[in-house]
Design a protein around this motif. Sequence first.
Motif, short mmCIF file in Angstrom:
data_model
loop_
_atom_site.label_atom_id
_atom_site.label_comp_id
_atom_site.label_asym_id
_atom_site.label_seq_id
_atom_site.Cartn_x
_atom_site.Cartn_y
_atom_site.Cartn_z
N LEU A 133 4.43 -16.28 5.85
CA LEU A 133 3.29 -15.44 6.13
C LEU A 133 3.62 -14.34 7.13
CD1 LEU A 133 0.46 -18.14 6.38
CD2 LEU A 133 1.00 -16.65 4.46
N SER A 134 4.75 -14.48 7.84
CA SER A 134 5.04 -13.48 8.87
C SER A 134 6.45 -12.94 8.78
CB SER A 134 4.81 -14.07 10.26
OG SER A 134 5.62 -15.21 10.46
N ASN A 135 7.46 -13.81 8.78
CA ASN A 135 8.83 -13.31 8.84
C ASN A 135 9.75 -13.97 7.81
OD1 ASN A 135 9.00 -15.83 9.92
ND2 ASN A 135 10.00 -15.24 11.82
N GLY A 136 9.19 -14.49 6.74
CA GLY A 136 10.00 -15.16 5.74
C GLY A 136 10.54 -14.21 4.69
N ALA A 137 11.25 -14.77 3.74
CA ALA A 137 11.84 -13.97 2.67
C ALA A 137 10.78 -13.42 1.72
CB ALA A 137 12.84 -14.83 1.89
N PHE A 138 9.60 -14.05 1.69
CA PHE A 138 8.52 -13.61 0.83
C PHE A 138 7.22 -13.57 1.62
CE2 PHE A 138 11.67 -15.53 -1.91
CZ PHE A 138 11.75 -14.65 -2.98
N VAL A 139 6.29 -12.75 1.15
CA VAL A 139 4.95 -12.72 1.74
C VAL A 139 3.92 -12.96 0.63
CG1 VAL A 139 5.52 -11.22 3.67
CG2 VAL A 139 4.82 -10.21 1.50
N MET A 140 2.84 -13.62 0.98
CA MET A 140 1.79 -13.88 0.00
C MET A 140 0.94 -12.64 -0.21
SD MET A 140 -1.04 -16.94 0.01
CE MET A 140 0.21 -18.21 -0.13
N ASP A 141 0.78 -12.25 -1.47
CA ASP A 141 -0.02 -11.04 -1.73
C ASP A 141 -1.19 -11.31 -2.67
OD1 ASP A 141 1.34 -11.39 -4.09
OD2 ASP A 141 2.38 -9.48 -4.05
N ASP A 142 -1.33 -12.54 -3.14
CA ASP A 142 -2.45 -12.85 -4.01
C ASP A 142 -2.80 -14.33 -3.89
OD1 ASP A 142 -4.44 -12.71 -5.95
OD2 ASP A 142 -3.04 -13.10 -7.59
N TYR A 143 -3.96 -14.60 -3.34
CA TYR A 143 -4.42 -15.99 -3.22
C TYR A 143 -5.92 -16.00 -3.00
CZ TYR A 143 -5.35 -20.62 -1.34
OH TYR A 143 -5.87 -21.87 -1.13
N GLN A 144 -6.58 -16.92 -3.69
CA GLN A 144 -8.01 -17.12 -3.49
C GLN A 144 -8.24 -18.60 -3.23
OE1 GLN A 144 -10.27 -14.68 -3.36
NE2 GLN A 144 -8.67 -13.16 -3.78
N GLU A 175 10.51 -6.92 2.17
CA GLU A 175 11.58 -5.95 2.41
C GLU A 175 11.98 -5.89 3.88
OE1 GLU A 175 13.26 -4.72 0.13
OE2 GLU A 175 11.97 -5.04 -1.64
N ASP A 176 11.12 -6.41 4.77
CA ASP A 176 11.43 -6.41 6.20
C ASP A 176 12.13 -7.69 6.64
OD1 ASP A 176 10.29 -3.88 6.65
OD2 ASP A 176 8.29 -4.78 6.72
N TYR A 177 12.39 -8.59 5.71
CA TYR A 177 13.10 -9.83 6.03
C TYR A 177 14.51 -9.48 6.52
CZ TYR A 177 15.21 -14.46 5.21
OH TYR A 177 15.86 -15.66 5.34
N TRP A 178 14.99 -10.20 7.52
CA TRP A 178 16.27 -9.84 8.15
C TRP A 178 17.44 -9.88 7.16
CZ3 TRP A 178 20.63 -12.93 8.57
CH2 TRP A 178 20.48 -14.26 8.17
#
Length: 304
Positions: free
Chosen positions: A1-12, A24-27
Amino acid sequence: LSNGAFVMDDYQPATTAFHLTKNEDYWDAGRVKLPGLAYQVIQDSQQALMSYQAGDLDATLINGDQVDQVAGDEAFKAVGAGYLWYVSPNQNGKSANPAMKNVKIRKAMTMAMDRETITTEVLKDGSAPTFTAVPKDFATGPDGSDFAEDQTKFADVCSYNPEEAAKLWAEGLKEEGIDSLSLTMLVDDDDAPKKVAQVLKEQWETTLPGLTLELKTEPKKKRLDDMENDNYEIALTRWGPDYADPMTYLGMWITDNLNNYGFWSNADYDALIADCTTGEASTDPETRWAKLFEAEKIVMDEAV
């Protein structure tokens, strides 16, 4: 949710699907090959397998009953995740059965468990028996060896030995001044734990004369709530490791740890764990490793 390889962009809330997209900002984003992950929540394991076979899923978890169906598929893979299933006896809580404080009774119950049968004939999903508090293939020591490579080191207190189990059981009951014992075991209301619990009931009641076990199935959330709030006698539960070190398991049994569901307490154990985390042993890998072995031995000797 903050600094991982993926971010969640769709969830209900209460959704049956959710989506992650590449961060894309993952280290280390250059090594992340997938543009995203699309999850489907499928409650029925057979429906999930059918969806996989139809090409609607790229991967799915399967349960023990499905292993035989896919064993010949080159895509089938068993992955050791380090999950430790164990029976937790409430030893010191307000809901504890007094007999659970008797170490001989606890040892009798663990030595009446045929783990090999449970893993290979009941679960059949790649699960392996463990006779140590820290499972195999998970924690590697300073010398490169597996912390739990020797699965016989606690054979005197943890092995399938019905004769010794019956002997300890009789001695324990005598010490408690009873000739029978009734226990209620909490179990998750899911296929695998219910099957394991039923086999444990059969093994225990067959090997330990006078034992009657009632199985109480609950949704996992309710089962955990009952354990955390001292509303149980024994429970079939599991621990998933957070990092590749014995402490992720052994840390559970520190006095007053929130995950110490059996309310067990041992000053020598607490001191060993403290030495391995903040004491002198914490800066000496070899010494720390040896002390972790000492701590595990206490847990096993006490049938925690």
